[in-house]
Design a protein around this motif. Sequence first.
Motif, PDB file in Angstrom:
ATOM      1  N   ASP A 156       5.961  -4.955 -31.264  1.00  0.00           N
ATOM      2  CA  ASP A 156       7.123  -5.269 -32.096  1.00  0.00           C
ATOM      3  C   ASP A 156       8.313  -5.683 -31.221  1.00  0.00           C
ATOM      4  O   ASP A 156       8.984  -6.686 -31.471  1.00  0.00           O
ATOM      5  N   ILE A 157       8.574  -4.906 -30.179  1.00  0.00           N
ATOM      6  CA  ILE A 157       9.690  -5.204 -29.281  1.00  0.00           C
ATOM      7  C   ILE A 157       9.466  -6.523 -28.546  1.00  0.00           C
ATOM      8  O   ILE A 157      10.382  -7.338 -28.393  1.00  0.00           O
ATOM      9  N   ALA A 158       8.222  -6.742 -28.106  1.00  0.00           N
ATOM     10  CA  ALA A 158       7.914  -7.971 -27.381  1.00  0.00           C
ATOM     11  C   ALA A 158       8.131  -9.202 -28.247  1.00  0.00           C
ATOM     12  O   ALA A 158       8.685 -10.211 -27.794  1.00  0.00           O
ATOM     13  N   ALA A 159       7.708  -9.127 -29.502  1.00  0.00           N
ATOM     14  CA  ALA A 159       7.882 -10.263 -30.405  1.00  0.00           C
ATOM     15  C   ALA A 159       9.354 -10.532 -30.664  1.00  0.00           C
ATOM     16  O   ALA A 159       9.806 -11.687 -30.681  1.00  0.00           O
ATOM     17  N   ALA A 165       8.254 -15.504 -34.324  1.00  0.00           N
ATOM     18  CA  ALA A 165       7.835 -14.927 -35.595  1.00  0.00           C
ATOM     19  C   ALA A 165       6.330 -14.704 -35.573  1.00  0.00           C
ATOM     20  O   ALA A 165       5.561 -15.603 -35.218  1.00  0.00           O
ATOM     21  N   LEU A 166       5.909 -13.502 -35.915  1.00  0.00           N
ATOM     22  CA  LEU A 166       4.489 -13.174 -35.919  1.00  0.00           C
ATOM     23  C   LEU A 166       3.797 -13.726 -37.163  1.00  0.00           C
ATOM     24  O   LEU A 166       4.414 -13.935 -38.204  1.00  0.00           O
ATOM     25  N   THR A 167       2.501 -13.941 -37.035  1.00  0.00           N
ATOM     26  CA  THR A 167       1.695 -14.337 -38.186  1.00  0.00           C
ATOM     27  C   THR A 167       1.357 -13.100 -39.016  1.00  0.00           C
ATOM     28  O   THR A 167       1.555 -11.954 -38.571  1.00  0.00           O
ATOM     29  N   LEU A 168       0.800 -13.320 -40.182  1.00  0.00           N
ATOM     30  CA  LEU A 168       0.422 -12.204 -41.044  1.00  0.00           C
ATOM     31  C   LEU A 168      -0.628 -11.326 -40.369  1.00  0.00           C
ATOM     32  O   LEU A 168      -0.542 -10.090 -40.419  1.00  0.00           O
ATOM     33  N   ASP A 169      -1.609 -11.938 -39.726  1.00  0.00           N
ATOM     34  CA  ASP A 169      -2.635 -11.156 -39.029  1.00  0.00           C
ATOM     35  C   ASP A 169      -2.030 -10.343 -37.888  1.00  0.00           C
ATOM     36  O   ASP A 169      -2.428  -9.195 -37.650  1.00  0.00           O
ATOM     37  N   GLU A 170      -1.070 -10.933 -37.179  1.00  0.00           N
ATOM     38  CA  GLU A 170      -0.435 -10.228 -36.067  1.00  0.00           C
ATOM     39  C   GLU A 170       0.403  -9.050 -36.561  1.00  0.00           C
ATOM     40  O   GLU A 170       0.393  -7.974 -35.958  1.00  0.00           O
ATOM     41  N   ILE A 171       1.126  -9.237 -37.651  1.00  0.00           N
ATOM     42  CA  ILE A 171       1.917  -8.131 -38.215  1.00  0.00           C
ATOM     43  C   ILE A 171       0.998  -7.026 -38.710  1.00  0.00           C
ATOM     44  O   ILE A 171       1.263  -5.833 -38.527  1.00  0.00           O
ATOM     45  N   THR A 172      -0.103  -7.399 -39.331  1.00  0.00           N
ATOM     46  CA  THR A 172      -1.054  -6.403 -39.825  1.00  0.00           C
ATOM     47  C   THR A 172      -1.602  -5.566 -38.664  1.00  0.00           C
ATOM     48  O   THR A 172      -1.675  -4.333 -38.750  1.00  0.00           O
ATOM     49  N   ALA A 173      -1.976  -6.225 -37.562  1.00  0.00           N
ATOM     50  CA  ALA A 173      -2.492  -5.500 -36.402  1.00  0.00           C
ATOM     51  C   ALA A 173      -1.411  -4.629 -35.776  1.00  0.00           C
ATOM     52  O   ALA A 173      -1.661  -3.478 -35.387  1.00  0.00           O
ATOM     53  N   ILE A 214       4.214  -2.005 -45.904  1.00  0.00           N
ATOM     54  CA  ILE A 214       4.661  -3.087 -46.786  1.00  0.00           C
ATOM     55  C   ILE A 214       5.789  -2.593 -47.675  1.00  0.00           C
ATOM     56  O   ILE A 214       6.799  -3.288 -47.881  1.00  0.00           O
ATOM     57  N   HIS A 215       5.647  -1.370 -48.180  1.00  0.00           N
ATOM     58  CA  HIS A 215       6.712  -0.831 -49.031  1.00  0.00           C
ATOM     59  C   HIS A 215       7.986  -0.592 -48.225  1.00  0.00           C
ATOM     60  O   HIS A 215       9.092  -0.791 -48.730  1.00  0.00           O
ATOM     61  N   ASP A 216       7.845  -0.175 -46.963  1.00  0.00           N
ATOM     62  CA  ASP A 216       9.022  -0.057 -46.094  1.00  0.00           C
ATOM     63  C   ASP A 216       9.739  -1.396 -45.963  1.00  0.00           C
ATOM     64  O   ASP A 216      10.972  -1.462 -45.978  1.00  0.00           O
ATOM     65  N   ASP A 217       8.955  -2.469 -45.803  1.00  0.00           N
ATOM     66  CA  ASP A 217       9.550  -3.802 -45.718  1.00  0.00           C
ATOM     67  C   ASP A 217      10.276  -4.167 -47.010  1.00  0.00           C
ATOM     68  O   ASP A 217      11.347  -4.788 -46.985  1.00  0.00           O
ATOM     69  N   LYS A 234      18.051  -4.753 -42.042  1.00  0.00           N
ATOM     70  CA  LYS A 234      18.004  -4.920 -40.580  1.00  0.00           C
ATOM     71  C   LYS A 234      17.028  -6.014 -40.174  1.00  0.00           C
ATOM     72  O   LYS A 234      17.305  -6.788 -39.267  1.00  0.00           O
ATOM     73  N   ASP A 235      15.870  -6.075 -40.829  1.00  0.00           N
ATOM     74  CA  ASP A 235      14.836  -7.019 -40.412  1.00  0.00           C
ATOM     75  C   ASP A 235      15.299  -8.462 -40.602  1.00  0.00           C
ATOM     76  O   ASP A 235      15.124  -9.302 -39.716  1.00  0.00           O
ATOM     77  N   ALA A 236      15.887  -8.735 -41.762  1.00  0.00           N
ATOM     78  CA  ALA A 236      16.368 -10.094 -42.010  1.00  0.00           C
ATOM     79  C   ALA A 236      17.489 -10.449 -41.042  1.00  0.00           C
ATOM     80  O   ALA A 236      17.573 -11.585 -40.550  1.00  0.00           O
ATOM     81  N   GLY A 237      18.349  -9.474 -40.744  1.00  0.00           N
ATOM     82  CA  GLY A 237      19.457  -9.713 -39.830  1.00  0.00           C
ATOM     83  C   GLY A 237      18.984 -10.068 -38.431  1.00  0.00           C
ATOM     84  O   GLY A 237      19.669 -10.806 -37.705  1.00  0.00           O
ATOM     85  N   ARG A 238      17.818  -9.550 -38.057  1.00  0.00           N
ATOM     86  CA  ARG A 238      17.265  -9.837 -36.730  1.00  0.00           C
ATOM     87  C   ARG A 238      16.316 -11.024 -36.739  1.00  0.00           C
ATOM     88  O   ARG A 238      15.771 -11.395 -35.702  1.00  0.00           O
ATOM     89  N   GLY A 239      16.073 -11.577 -37.921  1.00  0.00           N
ATOM     90  CA  GLY A 239      15.147 -12.692 -38.022  1.00  0.00           C
ATOM     91  C   GLY A 239      13.699 -12.305 -37.804  1.00  0.00           C
ATOM     92  O   GLY A 239      12.875 -13.135 -37.415  1.00  0.00           O
ATOM     93  N   LYS A 240      13.357 -11.043 -38.064  1.00  0.00           N
ATOM     94  CA  LYS A 240      11.997 -10.569 -37.828  1.00  0.00           C
ATOM     95  C   LYS A 240      11.073 -11.026 -38.950  1.00  0.00           C
ATOM     96  O   LYS A 240      11.440 -11.047 -40.120  1.00  0.00           O
ATOM     97  N   ALA A 241       9.849 -11.388 -38.579  1.00  0.00           N
ATOM     98  CA  ALA A 241       8.817 -11.646 -39.570  1.00  0.00           C
ATOM     99  C   ALA A 241       8.316 -10.310 -40.113  1.00  0.00           C
ATOM    100  O   ALA A 241       8.023  -9.391 -39.348  1.00  0.00           O
TER     101      ALA A 241
END
Length: 289
Positions: A156-159, A165-173, A214-217, A234-241
Motif C-alpha cells: 500500500d505504501i509503495a503504491a 493507481a493499482l488494478t483491481l487484482d492488485e488491490i484485492t491481493a 470493501i465496506h471500509d472503502d 482520506k483515500d480520495a484526497g490522496r488519489g488512492k485506488a
Amino acid sequence: MSFPERLARDAALVAARLEAELAPRAEQPVIHAMRYALRGGKGLRGFLVLESARLHNVAPERALAAAASVEALHAYSLVHDDLPAMDDDDLRRGQPTVHVKWDEATAILAGDALQTLAFELLTDPALGPAEVRIALVARLAKASGAEGMVLGQALDIAAESAGRALTLDEITALQAGKTGALIRYAAEAGAVLAGADPAPLGEYARALGLAFQIHDDLLDVEGDPDATGKRTGKDAGRGKATFVSLLGLDGARARAQALIREAEAALAPWGERALPLIEAARFTITRQA
C-alpha cells in the motif's frame, strides 16, 4: 441472543483478559498507551476466534487467550499504521491516536509491546498441548508478518509513494494481506484448537475479509466521522485506488454483498450452528464504523 449482544459479550471477555495481563505491569506511559490502544474496538477478530472455537466444541475459556492475542496484535497494527511515517492519522476509534496523545516514541514502543504480548498470550497452557500452541504462534506470525499484514501495508505504501493507481487484482491481493490475513487467522483458530481442518473456515474468512475492506472503502466515502471514529475522505484526497474508485459505489456494494453470500456458503456444513458466524459476516457490510 442477538448478534450485537454476542459481539459485546465476547468483546468484554477479551477486554477483561487483556486488562488482567496489563494490570500487574509497571505504571509507565507505555503501559497506559497500550491500554488506551486496546479501548473502543468492535472486537470482531476476538469474536471470530471464540465463535469458531464454539463451532468445534471448544469452550470459550480454553480459546480466550487466542482471542485476546489477536486483538492485541490488531491494536498494535493500528497504532503503527496511524504513525506519521505510515498513514498519518490523528483520530482512531473516536479518540486521538496514540502518537498524538503521547508522542511517536511512545506509540512505537506501545505497538511493539502489544505485538509481543500477542505471542506471550499464545503460550498459555489453557490453549492446549505444546503442538497446538506452536501452531497458533506460527500461524499468527505468518498472518501478521511479511507474508500477510505487513506485506499488505508495505504494498500500500509503495503504491502511494510511486503515485501509481493499482488494478483491481492488485488491490484485492494487497487487502488479502493488510486486512484479510488476520481475519483469516482469527476464523481458523477454533479449528486449530480442535485439531480440525481449518480450510472451510479459511474460505469463509477470505470472503469476509475482502467484504470488510470493501465496506471500509465505502465508509471512507459515505461514512460519518462521528460514527466511524476516524477521518473520512482520506483515500480520495490522496488519489488512492480503492474498490470504490474502481468499481463505483454501487459496484462496490454489489461485490461486498456477493462476497458475503460466498462466506455464508462456506459455512453450509455446519447448518444452523454457524448462524453467529453468518451474522458476523452480514455485520461487516452494515456496520457504521
